[in-house]
Design a protein around this motif. Sequence first.
Motif, PDB file in Angstrom:
ATOM      1  N   ALA A 135       0.845  -1.199   0.000  1.00 24.96           N
ATOM      2  CA  ALA A 135       0.000   0.000   0.000  1.00 24.96           C
ATOM      3  C   ALA A 135       0.873   1.239   0.000  1.00 24.96           C
ATOM      4  CB  ALA A 135      -0.918   0.003   1.227  1.00 24.96           C
ATOM      5  N   LEU A 136       0.318   2.337  -0.478  1.00 21.00           N
ATOM      6  CA  LEU A 136       0.995   3.634  -0.489  1.00 21.00           C
ATOM      7  C   LEU A 136       2.335   3.564  -1.218  1.00 21.00           C
ATOM      8  CD1 LEU A 136       0.293   4.768   3.204  1.00 21.00           C
ATOM      9  CD2 LEU A 136      -1.046   5.277   1.142  1.00 21.00           C
ATOM     10  N   GLY A 137       2.425   2.683  -2.211  1.00 20.67           N
ATOM     11  CA  GLY A 137       3.630   2.581  -3.016  1.00 20.67           C
ATOM     12  C   GLY A 137       4.802   1.947  -2.301  1.00 20.67           C
ATOM     13  N   ARG A 138       4.522   1.186  -1.237  1.00 19.32           N
ATOM     14  CA  ARG A 138       5.595   0.555  -0.496  1.00 19.32           C
ATOM     15  C   ARG A 138       5.128  -0.808   0.007  1.00 19.32           C
ATOM     16  NH1 ARG A 138       7.380   4.285   3.835  1.00 19.32           N
ATOM     17  NH2 ARG A 138       8.539   2.495   4.634  1.00 19.32           N
ATOM     18  N   THR A 139       6.057  -1.582   0.531  1.00 17.10           N
ATOM     19  CA  THR A 139       5.738  -2.861   1.146  1.00 17.10           C
ATOM     20  C   THR A 139       5.957  -2.750   2.649  1.00 17.10           C
ATOM     21  OG1 THR A 139       6.362  -4.139  -0.817  1.00 17.10           O
ATOM     22  CG2 THR A 139       6.317  -5.314   1.282  1.00 17.10           C
ATOM     23  N   PHE A 140       4.898  -2.953   3.401  1.00 13.70           N
ATOM     24  CA  PHE A 140       4.996  -2.940   4.856  1.00 13.70           C
ATOM     25  C   PHE A 140       5.471  -4.312   5.330  1.00 13.70           C
ATOM     26  CE2 PHE A 140       2.246   0.579   3.970  1.00 13.70           C
ATOM     27  CZ  PHE A 140       2.461   1.497   4.981  1.00 13.70           C
ATOM     28  N   GLY A 141       6.396  -4.304   6.273  1.00 15.00           N
ATOM     29  CA  GLY A 141       6.913  -5.551   6.811  1.00 15.00           C
ATOM     30  C   GLY A 141       5.887  -6.269   7.665  1.00 15.00           C
ATOM     31  N   ILE A 142       6.315  -7.338   8.313  1.00 16.76           N
ATOM     32  CA  ILE A 142       5.416  -8.209   9.069  1.00 16.76           C
ATOM     33  C   ILE A 142       5.950  -8.399  10.485  1.00 16.76           C
ATOM     34  CG2 ILE A 142       4.289 -10.468   9.164  1.00 16.76           C
ATOM     35  CD1 ILE A 142       5.218 -10.757   6.156  1.00 16.76           C
ATOM     36  N   GLU A 143       5.107  -8.117  11.476  1.00 18.59           N
ATOM     37  CA  GLU A 143       5.407  -8.562  12.835  1.00 18.59           C
ATOM     38  C   GLU A 143       4.602  -9.836  13.059  1.00 18.59           C
ATOM     39  OE1 GLU A 143       6.818  -6.274  16.125  1.00 18.59           O
ATOM     40  OE2 GLU A 143       4.879  -6.603  17.144  1.00 18.59           O
ATOM     41  N   ILE A 144       5.293 -10.955  13.115  1.00 18.13           N
ATOM     42  CA  ILE A 144       4.653 -12.255  13.261  1.00 18.13           C
ATOM     43  C   ILE A 144       4.271 -12.444  14.723  1.00 18.13           C
ATOM     44  CG2 ILE A 144       4.881 -14.736  12.912  1.00 18.13           C
ATOM     45  CD1 ILE A 144       7.218 -14.087  10.971  1.00 18.13           C
ATOM     46  N   THR A 145       2.974 -12.604  14.974  1.00 14.18           N
ATOM     47  CA  THR A 145       2.474 -12.722  16.337  1.00 14.18           C
ATOM     48  C   THR A 145       2.291 -14.183  16.702  1.00 14.18           C
ATOM     49  OG1 THR A 145       1.348 -10.586  16.160  1.00 14.18           O
ATOM     50  CG2 THR A 145       0.614 -12.058  17.908  1.00 14.18           C
ATOM     51  N   LEU A 146       3.028 -14.631  17.714  1.00 12.84           N
ATOM     52  CA  LEU A 146       2.980 -16.024  18.165  1.00 12.84           C
ATOM     53  C   LEU A 146       1.961 -16.145  19.293  1.00 12.84           C
ATOM     54  CD1 LEU A 146       6.829 -16.760  18.223  1.00 12.84           C
ATOM     55  CD2 LEU A 146       5.227 -16.930  16.294  1.00 12.84           C
ATOM     56  N   ASN A 147       0.719 -15.869  18.979  1.00  9.80           N
ATOM     57  CA  ASN A 147      -0.314 -15.832  20.015  1.00  9.80           C
ATOM     58  C   ASN A 147      -0.795 -17.222  20.435  1.00  9.80           C
ATOM     59  OD1 ASN A 147      -1.529 -15.912  17.334  1.00  9.80           O
ATOM     60  ND2 ASN A 147      -3.495 -15.763  18.387  1.00  9.80           N
TER      61      ASN A 147
ATOM     62  N   GLY B  75       9.753 -19.053  21.487  1.00 12.49           N
ATOM     63  CA  GLY B  75       9.543 -17.960  20.544  1.00 12.49           C
ATOM     64  C   GLY B  75      10.851 -17.402  20.004  1.00 12.49           C
ATOM     65  N   LEU B  76      11.855 -17.307  20.872  1.00 11.00           N
ATOM     66  CA  LEU B  76      13.165 -16.822  20.433  1.00 11.00           C
ATOM     67  C   LEU B  76      13.818 -17.816  19.474  1.00 11.00           C
ATOM     68  CD1 LEU B  76      14.431 -15.401  23.833  1.00 11.00           C
ATOM     69  CD2 LEU B  76      13.821 -14.069  21.805  1.00 11.00           C
TER      70      LEU B  76
ATOM     71  N   VAL C 118       9.109 -10.254  15.437  1.00  9.57           N
ATOM     72  CA  VAL C 118       8.249 -11.270  16.043  1.00  9.57           C
ATOM     73  C   VAL C 118       7.711 -10.755  17.370  1.00  9.57           C
ATOM     74  CG1 VAL C 118       8.279 -13.526  17.209  1.00  9.57           C
ATOM     75  CG2 VAL C 118       9.273 -13.291  14.925  1.00  9.57           C
ATOM     76  N   HIS C 119       6.420 -11.006  17.594  1.00  9.98           N
ATOM     77  CA  HIS C 119       5.818 -10.762  18.909  1.00  9.98           C
ATOM     78  C   HIS C 119       5.739 -12.116  19.602  1.00  9.98           C
ATOM     79  CE1 HIS C 119       3.340  -9.474  22.151  1.00  9.98           C
ATOM     80  NE2 HIS C 119       2.993  -8.325  21.609  1.00  9.98           N
ATOM     81  N   LEU C 120       6.484 -12.267  20.677  1.00 15.69           N
ATOM     82  CA  LEU C 120       6.531 -13.527  21.391  1.00 15.69           C
ATOM     83  C   LEU C 120       5.185 -13.827  22.061  1.00 15.69           C
ATOM     84  CD1 LEU C 120      10.062 -13.274  23.065  1.00 15.69           C
ATOM     85  CD2 LEU C 120       9.457 -14.256  20.843  1.00 15.69           C
ATOM     86  N   PRO C 121       4.946 -15.095  22.432  1.00 17.76           N
ATOM     87  CA  PRO C 121       3.684 -15.452  23.101  1.00 17.76           C
ATOM     88  C   PRO C 121       3.459 -14.619  24.359  1.00 17.76           C
ATOM     89  CG  PRO C 121       4.882 -17.432  22.442  1.00 17.76           C
ATOM     90  CD  PRO C 121       5.817 -16.265  22.227  1.00 17.76           C
ATOM     91  N   PHE C 122       2.178 -14.473  24.729  1.00 22.20           N
ATOM     92  CA  PHE C 122       1.878 -13.635  25.890  1.00 22.20           C
ATOM     93  C   PHE C 122       0.680 -14.105  26.699  1.00 22.20           C
ATOM     94  CE2 PHE C 122       0.191 -11.883  21.976  1.00 22.20           C
ATOM     95  CZ  PHE C 122      -1.147 -11.635  22.254  1.00 22.20           C
ATOM     96  N   TYR C 123      -0.289 -14.774  26.116  1.00 24.67           N
ATOM     97  CA  TYR C 123      -1.493 -15.150  26.870  1.00 24.67           C
ATOM     98  C   TYR C 123      -1.144 -16.031  28.069  1.00 24.67           C
ATOM     99  CZ  TYR C 123      -4.559 -13.408  23.153  1.00 24.67           C
ATOM    100  OH  TYR C 123      -5.221 -12.614  22.258  1.00 24.67           O
TER     101      TYR C 123
ATOM    102  N   GLY D 221      15.666 -16.199  11.018  1.00 19.60           N
ATOM    103  CA  GLY D 221      16.623 -15.111  10.885  1.00 19.60           C
ATOM    104  C   GLY D 221      16.079 -13.761  11.305  1.00 19.60           C
ATOM    105  N   VAL D 222      15.120 -13.758  12.220  1.00 19.18           N
ATOM    106  CA  VAL D 222      14.519 -12.508  12.713  1.00 19.18           C
ATOM    107  C   VAL D 222      15.387 -11.962  13.850  1.00 19.18           C
ATOM    108  CG1 VAL D 222      12.483 -11.462  13.764  1.00 19.18           C
ATOM    109  CG2 VAL D 222      12.216 -13.278  12.056  1.00 19.18           C
ATOM    110  N   THR D 223      15.685 -10.683  13.810  1.00 19.69           N
ATOM    111  CA  THR D 223      16.633 -10.107  14.767  1.00 19.69           C
ATOM    112  C   THR D 223      15.997  -9.195  15.817  1.00 19.69           C
ATOM    113  OG1 THR D 223      17.093  -8.273  13.258  1.00 19.69           O
ATOM    114  CG2 THR D 223      18.512 -10.222  13.093  1.00 19.69           C
ATOM    115  N   ALA D 224      14.667  -9.037  15.797  1.00 21.18           N
ATOM    116  CA  ALA D 224      13.988  -8.202  16.795  1.00 21.18           C
ATOM    117  C   ALA D 224      12.728  -8.911  17.260  1.00 21.18           C
ATOM    118  CB  ALA D 224      13.638  -6.833  16.227  1.00 21.18           C
TER     119      ALA D 224
END
Length: 259
Positions: free
Chosen positions: A25-37, A91-92, A64-69, A99-102
Amino acid sequence: MRFMVFEKLRYLTADVEQSLAHHHALGRTFGIEITLNDPSFLRSLDDATYERLARDLKGYELSVHLPFYGLNIGCYDRWIADYSERTLREGLEFCARLGVTAAVTHTTIPALLGSHSWNPWLSRFLERKARLELHARAHGVSLRWENTYESDFALFDAMIAQDPDTKFCLDVGHIRCFAKRPITDFIDHLGARIAHIHLHDNDGTDDHHWPLGKGDVDYPAIMEGFSKMALDTAVFELEPADFKESLPQIERNILSLPS
């Protein structure tokens, strides 16, 4: 700065093309925060699924968003605390395989914690936090601790005292509905330790994750505070339709900010 939209892991293992259409969208590619819910689903992944994920997500910036529930690494019940720590470690390890660093993790502080329970909880929390930080670094992952139910800075200050390199994820919706104090208090207090930000909206009654502008989260103050933070990642925690509804405000007020 990297701009991303959150996606639940399960959807990324199904119809990836459909799940990620709104990321363009908006002429760009938004990345992905993968949620491990769903940790049970995470544990069900086989090597073939990891290989498919790596292939399908190639070309996207990832966090990545690590598990939380239900997790609580400071819990008095050692079984619960052990399970919580083990789940975050899983999750880590997911991060390392892709290869996710954050990675973002909630502090896991309970919504209600009596004053008599605070110091024992904090001691147990800090012990496990230190181990998780070491585990993250060993896997090449920068761990960012997300505010949830905190209404003051006692926990954050203790985390910084233990490890001055602690990084934070500022969730602006959580501040509005749980902390019920100005967002600028958090920005001013944590400043350059804020590396990650979660953007969504609500009216203070619940963590609605509404489109930007539908609630009363103080976005002018957030935009003004961007220069005080050391952000490398901004994530729109919005469902596809709500993200699309937010695009005019995102384009006008956020993407136009200097990196």
